[in-house]
Design a protein around this motif. Structure first.
Motif, PDB file in Angstrom:
ATOM      1  N   ILE A   1     -10.169 -23.500 -18.441  1.00 47.58           N
ATOM      2  CA  ILE A   1      -9.484 -23.893 -17.211  1.00 47.58           C
ATOM      3  C   ILE A   1      -9.983 -23.075 -16.030  1.00 47.58           C
ATOM      4  O   ILE A   1     -10.086 -23.576 -14.907  1.00 47.58           O
ATOM      5  CB  ILE A   1      -7.942 -23.842 -17.360  1.00 47.58           C
ATOM      6  CG1 ILE A   1      -7.266 -24.641 -16.243  1.00 47.58           C
ATOM      7  CG2 ILE A   1      -7.418 -22.421 -17.373  1.00 47.58           C
ATOM      8  CD1 ILE A   1      -7.538 -26.110 -16.261  1.00 47.58           C
ATOM      9  N   THR A   2     -10.327 -21.821 -16.273  1.00 48.82           N
ATOM     10  CA  THR A   2     -10.882 -20.981 -15.205  1.00 48.82           C
ATOM     11  C   THR A   2     -12.204 -21.564 -14.710  1.00 48.82           C
ATOM     12  O   THR A   2     -12.431 -21.671 -13.502  1.00 48.82           O
ATOM     13  CB  THR A   2     -11.083 -19.537 -15.709  1.00 48.82           C
ATOM     14  OG1 THR A   2      -9.816 -19.009 -16.133  1.00 48.82           O
ATOM     15  CG2 THR A   2     -11.668 -18.643 -14.623  1.00 48.82           C
ATOM     16  N   LEU A   3     -13.058 -21.953 -15.633  1.00 47.54           N
ATOM     17  CA  LEU A   3     -14.349 -22.551 -15.271  1.00 47.54           C
ATOM     18  C   LEU A   3     -14.153 -23.897 -14.564  1.00 47.54           C
ATOM     19  O   LEU A   3     -14.812 -24.180 -13.560  1.00 47.54           O
ATOM     20  CB  LEU A   3     -15.224 -22.717 -16.513  1.00 47.54           C
ATOM     21  CG  LEU A   3     -16.611 -23.307 -16.287  1.00 47.54           C
ATOM     22  CD1 LEU A   3     -17.437 -22.387 -15.385  1.00 47.54           C
ATOM     23  CD2 LEU A   3     -17.319 -23.515 -17.609  1.00 47.54           C
ATOM     24  N   LEU A   4     -13.253 -24.714 -15.073  1.00 53.09           N
ATOM     25  CA  LEU A   4     -12.982 -26.010 -14.448  1.00 53.09           C
ATOM     26  C   LEU A   4     -12.480 -25.847 -13.017  1.00 53.09           C
ATOM     27  O   LEU A   4     -12.964 -26.514 -12.096  1.00 53.09           O
ATOM     28  CB  LEU A   4     -11.941 -26.791 -15.252  1.00 53.09           C
ATOM     29  CG  LEU A   4     -12.437 -27.704 -16.347  1.00 53.09           C
ATOM     30  CD1 LEU A   4     -11.253 -28.283 -17.124  1.00 53.09           C
ATOM     31  CD2 LEU A   4     -13.281 -28.827 -15.786  1.00 53.09           C
ATOM     32  N   GLU A   5     -11.512 -24.975 -12.822  1.00 55.64           N
ATOM     33  CA  GLU A   5     -10.947 -24.776 -11.486  1.00 55.64           C
ATOM     34  C   GLU A   5     -11.973 -24.203 -10.523  1.00 55.64           C
ATOM     35  O   GLU A   5     -12.117 -24.698  -9.396  1.00 55.64           O
ATOM     36  CB  GLU A   5      -9.729 -23.857 -11.540  1.00 55.64           C
ATOM     37  CG  GLU A   5      -8.519 -24.498 -12.147  1.00 55.64           C
ATOM     38  CD  GLU A   5      -7.297 -23.609 -12.120  1.00 55.64           C
ATOM     39  OE1 GLU A   5      -6.197 -24.163 -12.275  1.00 55.64           O
ATOM     40  OE2 GLU A   5      -7.405 -22.375 -11.944  1.00 55.64           O
ATOM     41  N   THR A   6     -12.681 -23.187 -10.954  1.00 55.36           N
ATOM     42  CA  THR A   6     -13.676 -22.568 -10.079  1.00 55.36           C
ATOM     43  C   THR A   6     -14.782 -23.558  -9.743  1.00 55.36           C
ATOM     44  O   THR A   6     -15.212 -23.647  -8.584  1.00 55.36           O
ATOM     45  CB  THR A   6     -14.255 -21.295 -10.740  1.00 55.36           C
ATOM     46  OG1 THR A   6     -13.164 -20.437 -11.111  1.00 55.36           O
ATOM     47  CG2 THR A   6     -15.170 -20.544  -9.794  1.00 55.36           C
ATOM     48  N   SER A   7     -15.228 -24.319 -10.726  1.00 54.68           N
ATOM     49  CA  SER A   7     -16.262 -25.336 -10.484  1.00 54.68           C
ATOM     50  C   SER A   7     -15.782 -26.399  -9.504  1.00 54.68           C
ATOM     51  O   SER A   7     -16.535 -26.820  -8.623  1.00 54.68           O
ATOM     52  CB  SER A   7     -16.671 -26.013 -11.795  1.00 54.68           C
ATOM     53  OG  SER A   7     -17.221 -25.085 -12.678  1.00 54.68           O
TER      54      SER A   7
ATOM     55  N   LEU B   1     -13.833 -33.210  -6.255  1.00 57.04           N
ATOM     56  CA  LEU B   1     -12.514 -33.811  -6.409  1.00 57.04           C
ATOM     57  C   LEU B   1     -12.303 -34.323  -7.832  1.00 57.04           C
ATOM     58  O   LEU B   1     -11.207 -34.217  -8.386  1.00 57.04           O
ATOM     59  CB  LEU B   1     -12.326 -34.933  -5.394  1.00 57.04           C
ATOM     60  CG  LEU B   1     -12.112 -34.435  -3.958  1.00 57.04           C
ATOM     61  CD1 LEU B   1     -12.408 -35.533  -2.954  1.00 57.04           C
ATOM     62  CD2 LEU B   1     -10.706 -33.917  -3.777  1.00 57.04           C
ATOM     63  N   GLY B   2     -13.357 -34.867  -8.441  1.00 59.78           N
ATOM     64  CA  GLY B   2     -13.262 -35.309  -9.831  1.00 59.78           C
ATOM     65  C   GLY B   2     -12.985 -34.150 -10.773  1.00 59.78           C
ATOM     66  O   GLY B   2     -12.133 -34.245 -11.669  1.00 59.78           O
ATOM     67  N   LEU B   3     -13.681 -33.041 -10.570  1.00 57.64           N
ATOM     68  CA  LEU B   3     -13.432 -31.844 -11.387  1.00 57.64           C
ATOM     69  C   LEU B   3     -12.018 -31.311 -11.151  1.00 57.64           C
ATOM     70  O   LEU B   3     -11.354 -30.846 -12.083  1.00 57.64           O
ATOM     71  CB  LEU B   3     -14.457 -30.756 -11.077  1.00 57.64           C
ATOM     72  CG  LEU B   3     -15.864 -30.988 -11.595  1.00 57.64           C
ATOM     73  CD1 LEU B   3     -16.848 -30.005 -10.953  1.00 57.64           C
ATOM     74  CD2 LEU B   3     -15.898 -30.863 -13.109  1.00 57.64           C
TER      75      LEU B   3
END
Length: 137
Positions: free
Chosen positions: A62-68, A95-97
């Motif tokens: 989730i950290t990687l997803l949010e930061t990305s 926005l998709g991420l």
């Protein structure tokens, strides 16, 4: 119609990209810089849920997803401001991420039976999806 030298459509896209960029970059970086505190919070939050044993694995995801999502949105914002054609695609990808991040967070809150926490994510998701759809134009 124009405002501040930008079409209303472009200005809307800029605002969506900026909002998403701020939201997810801050959230992701907070998890990076306060990793142990966030990990402890999530372990406690999910201790009675089926996700309890996976928090250590899911936290970096989730950290990687949010930061990305945040960084991609900010790059898209910059490209849009500079007039690059790729800005639309990059900002839409951010926005998709962001949407994917929110779906993951929503799933976790529902599994943890934190219905108020899940409900608090709905406005962010709707805002993200509205921006995502806007980039189709």
């Amino acid at each position: 119609m124009e405002l501040f030298g930008f079409s209303v459509l472009l200005l809307s896209k800029l605002f969506f990209a900026a909002f998403n960029g701020i939201l997810f970059t801050q959230s992701g970086l907070d998890k990076v810089f306060h990793y142990q505190g966030n990990l402890d919070y999530f372990k406690d939050h999910f201790k009675k849920s089926p996700l309890a044993s996976t928090v250590g694995l899911l936290m970096p995801v989730i950290t990687l997803l949010e930061t990305s999502a945040g960084v991609t949105s900010l790059i898209g914002l910059l490209l849009l401001l500079l007039g690059h054609d790729a800005g639309n695609s990059v900002a839409a990808a951010g926005l998709g991420l962001g949407g994917l991040s929110l779906v993951c967070l929503f799933f976790g809150q529902r599994v943890a039976q934190d219905y108020a926490g899940a409900a608090a994510l709905v406005p962010y998701f709707l805002m993200t999806m509205a921006g995502f759809v806007l980039y189709a134009f």
